[in-house]
Design a protein around this motif. Structure first.
Motif, PDB file in Angstrom:
ATOM      1  N   SER A 111       1.022  -1.624   0.026  1.00  0.00           N
ATOM      2  CA  SER A 111      -0.127   0.360  -0.095  1.00  0.00           C
ATOM      3  C   SER A 111       0.770   1.525   0.038  1.00  0.00           C
ATOM      4  O   SER A 111       2.148   1.365   0.108  1.00  0.00           O
ATOM      5  CB  SER A 111      -1.006   0.721   1.393  1.00  0.00           C
ATOM      6  N   ALA A 112       0.180   2.277  -0.912  1.00  0.00           N
ATOM      7  CA  ALA A 112       0.390   3.760  -0.352  1.00  0.00           C
ATOM      8  C   ALA A 112       0.515   3.712   0.932  1.00  0.00           C
ATOM      9  O   ALA A 112      -0.254   3.139   1.560  1.00  0.00           O
ATOM     10  CB  ALA A 112       0.265   4.695  -1.373  1.00  0.00           C
ATOM     11  N   GLU A 113       0.817   5.231   1.219  1.00  0.00           N
ATOM     12  CA  GLU A 113       1.184   5.632   2.932  1.00  0.00           C
ATOM     13  C   GLU A 113       0.290   7.303   3.182  1.00  0.00           C
ATOM     14  O   GLU A 113       1.230   7.939   1.984  1.00  0.00           O
ATOM     15  CB  GLU A 113       1.813   5.607   3.881  1.00  0.00           C
ATOM     16  N   LEU A 114      -0.941   7.271   3.691  1.00  0.00           N
ATOM     17  CA  LEU A 114      -0.890   8.497   3.753  1.00  0.00           C
ATOM     18  C   LEU A 114      -0.559   8.937   5.301  1.00  0.00           C
ATOM     19  O   LEU A 114      -1.294   8.718   5.747  1.00  0.00           O
ATOM     20  CB  LEU A 114      -2.241   9.876   3.212  1.00  0.00           C
ATOM     21  N   GLN A 115       0.032  10.365   5.525  1.00  0.00           N
ATOM     22  CA  GLN A 115       0.985  10.487   6.735  1.00  0.00           C
ATOM     23  C   GLN A 115       0.592  11.874   7.716  1.00  0.00           C
ATOM     24  O   GLN A 115       0.964  13.091   6.700  1.00  0.00           O
ATOM     25  CB  GLN A 115       2.268  10.636   6.952  1.00  0.00           C
ATOM     26  N   ILE A 116      -0.515  12.051   8.611  1.00  0.00           N
ATOM     27  CA  ILE A 116      -0.317  13.345   8.363  1.00  0.00           C
ATOM     28  C   ILE A 116       0.473  13.555   9.525  1.00  0.00           C
ATOM     29  O   ILE A 116      -0.043  12.617  11.071  1.00  0.00           O
ATOM     30  CB  ILE A 116      -1.488  13.433   8.672  1.00  0.00           C
ATOM     31  N   VAL A 117       0.933  15.020  10.189  1.00  0.00           N
ATOM     32  CA  VAL A 117       2.023  14.984  11.013  1.00  0.00           C
ATOM     33  C   VAL A 117       0.590  16.024  12.320  1.00  0.00           C
ATOM     34  O   VAL A 117      -0.255  16.207  11.941  1.00  0.00           O
ATOM     35  CB  VAL A 117       2.983  16.095  11.131  1.00  0.00           C
ATOM     36  N   VAL A 118       0.346  15.494  13.638  1.00  0.00           N
ATOM     37  CA  VAL A 118      -0.902  16.091  14.395  1.00  0.00           C
ATOM     38  C   VAL A 118      -0.247  16.199  15.492  1.00  0.00           C
ATOM     39  O   VAL A 118      -0.715  17.701  16.194  1.00  0.00           O
ATOM     40  CB  VAL A 118      -1.999  14.945  14.738  1.00  0.00           C
ATOM     41  N   GLN A 119       1.460  16.615  15.699  1.00  0.00           N
ATOM     42  CA  GLN A 119       1.650  17.286  17.323  1.00  0.00           C
ATOM     43  C   GLN A 119       3.387  17.460  16.605  1.00  0.00           C
ATOM     44  O   GLN A 119       3.998  16.072  16.528  1.00  0.00           O
ATOM     45  CB  GLN A 119       1.610  16.556  18.715  1.00  0.00           C
ATOM     46  N   GLY A 120       3.755  18.480  16.384  1.00  0.00           N
ATOM     47  CA  GLY A 120       5.315  18.290  16.514  1.00  0.00           C
ATOM     48  C   GLY A 120       5.863  18.811  15.033  1.00  0.00           C
ATOM     49  O   GLY A 120       4.703  18.505  13.871  1.00  0.00           O
ATOM     50  N   HIS A 121       6.975  18.298  14.644  1.00  0.00           N
ATOM     51  CA  HIS A 121       7.193  17.699  13.325  1.00  0.00           C
ATOM     52  C   HIS A 121       8.186  17.123  12.735  1.00  0.00           C
ATOM     53  O   HIS A 121       8.744  16.273  13.887  1.00  0.00           O
ATOM     54  CB  HIS A 121       8.337  19.532  13.012  1.00  0.00           C
ATOM     55  N   LEU A 122       7.969  16.497  11.452  1.00  0.00           N
ATOM     56  CA  LEU A 122       8.638  15.595  11.186  1.00  0.00           C
ATOM     57  C   LEU A 122       9.794  15.846   9.627  1.00  0.00           C
ATOM     58  O   LEU A 122       8.959  16.517   8.960  1.00  0.00           O
ATOM     59  CB  LEU A 122       8.552  14.603  10.534  1.00  0.00           C
ATOM     60  N   ARG A 123      11.368  15.651   9.772  1.00  0.00           N
ATOM     61  CA  ARG A 123      11.380  16.305   8.539  1.00  0.00           C
ATOM     62  C   ARG A 123      11.460  15.017   7.813  1.00  0.00           C
ATOM     63  O   ARG A 123      11.514  13.203   8.472  1.00  0.00           O
ATOM     64  CB  ARG A 123      12.980  15.855   8.874  1.00  0.00           C
ATOM     65  N   THR A 124      11.072  14.465   6.324  1.00  0.00           N
ATOM     66  CA  THR A 124      10.633  13.152   5.810  1.00  0.00           C
ATOM     67  C   THR A 124      11.649  12.890   4.383  1.00  0.00           C
ATOM     68  O   THR A 124      11.543  14.087   3.799  1.00  0.00           O
ATOM     69  CB  THR A 124       8.988  13.073   5.140  1.00  0.00           C
ATOM     70  N   GLU A 125      12.157  11.582   4.576  1.00  0.00           N
ATOM     71  CA  GLU A 125      12.689  11.455   2.698  1.00  0.00           C
ATOM     72  C   GLU A 125      12.288  10.255   2.378  1.00  0.00           C
ATOM     73  O   GLU A 125      12.052   9.065   2.923  1.00  0.00           O
ATOM     74  CB  GLU A 125      14.090  11.194   3.100  1.00  0.00           C
TER      75      GLU A 125
END
Length: 240
Positions: A111-125
């Motif tokens: 599957s593909a992933e849809l990711q939502i941040v709800v607190q803080g920050h994420l650096r994604t690659e």
């Protein structure tokens, strides 16, 4: 599920805590598990007969699961851990990435992933498939910093990673178009091969006598991350 609820979970489960076993579908040596029975049901109506209690349609992301690491934890709702998902074609993960934590290189095979941040920050690659290049001919790596209530996709089979650059927890929710999306930790899988295959794959720069040492040092899933962040946050790296 609002940020305040997830924040409470982050306080309940500190980054350094050990994970415990997942609560999954009931199973028995005498017959098929509930998930197997649901998969074998002749109709959707028959599935509901196998789920007689209304509480079987609620999944609690407060539960603990195996697969977390020193830098945080991941709670997965799939058809094994939440049998009511059978027939929905969907799944979900709630993740807490602790200060300087990293959800190490991994893929989702189904599957593909849809990711939502709800607190803080994420650096994604995210590293797409072969043949996706920058204008200068180098392999393209899609990099972003994702903040509260911002979303990014990770395509099915793509290698991706998330890193929390801050000294407070980051919490995300990820959805999947599969009841059994699966996860593969890239480095752990690569180093599971025989020594000569690993050495050849790395152009012989990894000596045979070092391979087993590297295998043992590869962190489980969510690891403590970048040295500068650890230094800034006053976090001592824990070696397994």
């Amino acid at each position: 599920m609002g940020p305040s609820v997830l924040a409470a979970k982050a306080q309940k489960y500190p980054a350094s805590s050990d994970s415990v076993a997942v609560t999954s579908a009931p199973s028995s040596t005498e017959g098929p598990s509930l998930t197997q029975q649901l998969l074998q049901a002749a109709s959707t109506a028959d599935r509901f007969k196998l789920l007689p209690n209304d509480t079987q349609f609620v999944f609690d992301f407060n539960q603990r699961q195996n697969g977390s690491g020193a830098g945080g934890e991941l709670i997965s709702a799939n058809r094994k851990t939440f049998p009511a998902l059978v027939g929905t074609g969907s799944g979900m993960v709630v993740g807490r990435i602790g200060p300087c934590g990293m959800n190490t290189f991994h893929v989702h095979p189904r599957s593909a992933e849809l990711q939502i941040v709800v607190q803080g920050h994420l650096r994604t690659e995210m590293i797409p498939e072969n043949g996706v290049f920058n204008n200068n001919g180098t392999r393209r790596v899609i990099k972003n910093e994702v903040g509260p209530f911002q979303m990014t996709p990770f395509y099915q089979g793509s290698i991706h990673v998330q890193f929390n650059p801050n000294c407070t927890d980051a919490i995300f929710v990820a959805t999947f178009a599969s009841e059994d999306f699966g996860t593969g930790q890239v480095l752990e899988e690569a180093f599971a091969s025989s020594d000569d295959v690993v050495s050849a794959s790395f152009g012989q720069i990894v000596a045979g006598e070092d391979i087993d040492t590297i295998r043992k040092a590869i962190p489980a899933s969510v690891a403590l991350g970048v040295e500068k962040c650890l230094e800034d946050c006053g976090i001592q790296r824990r070696i397994r």
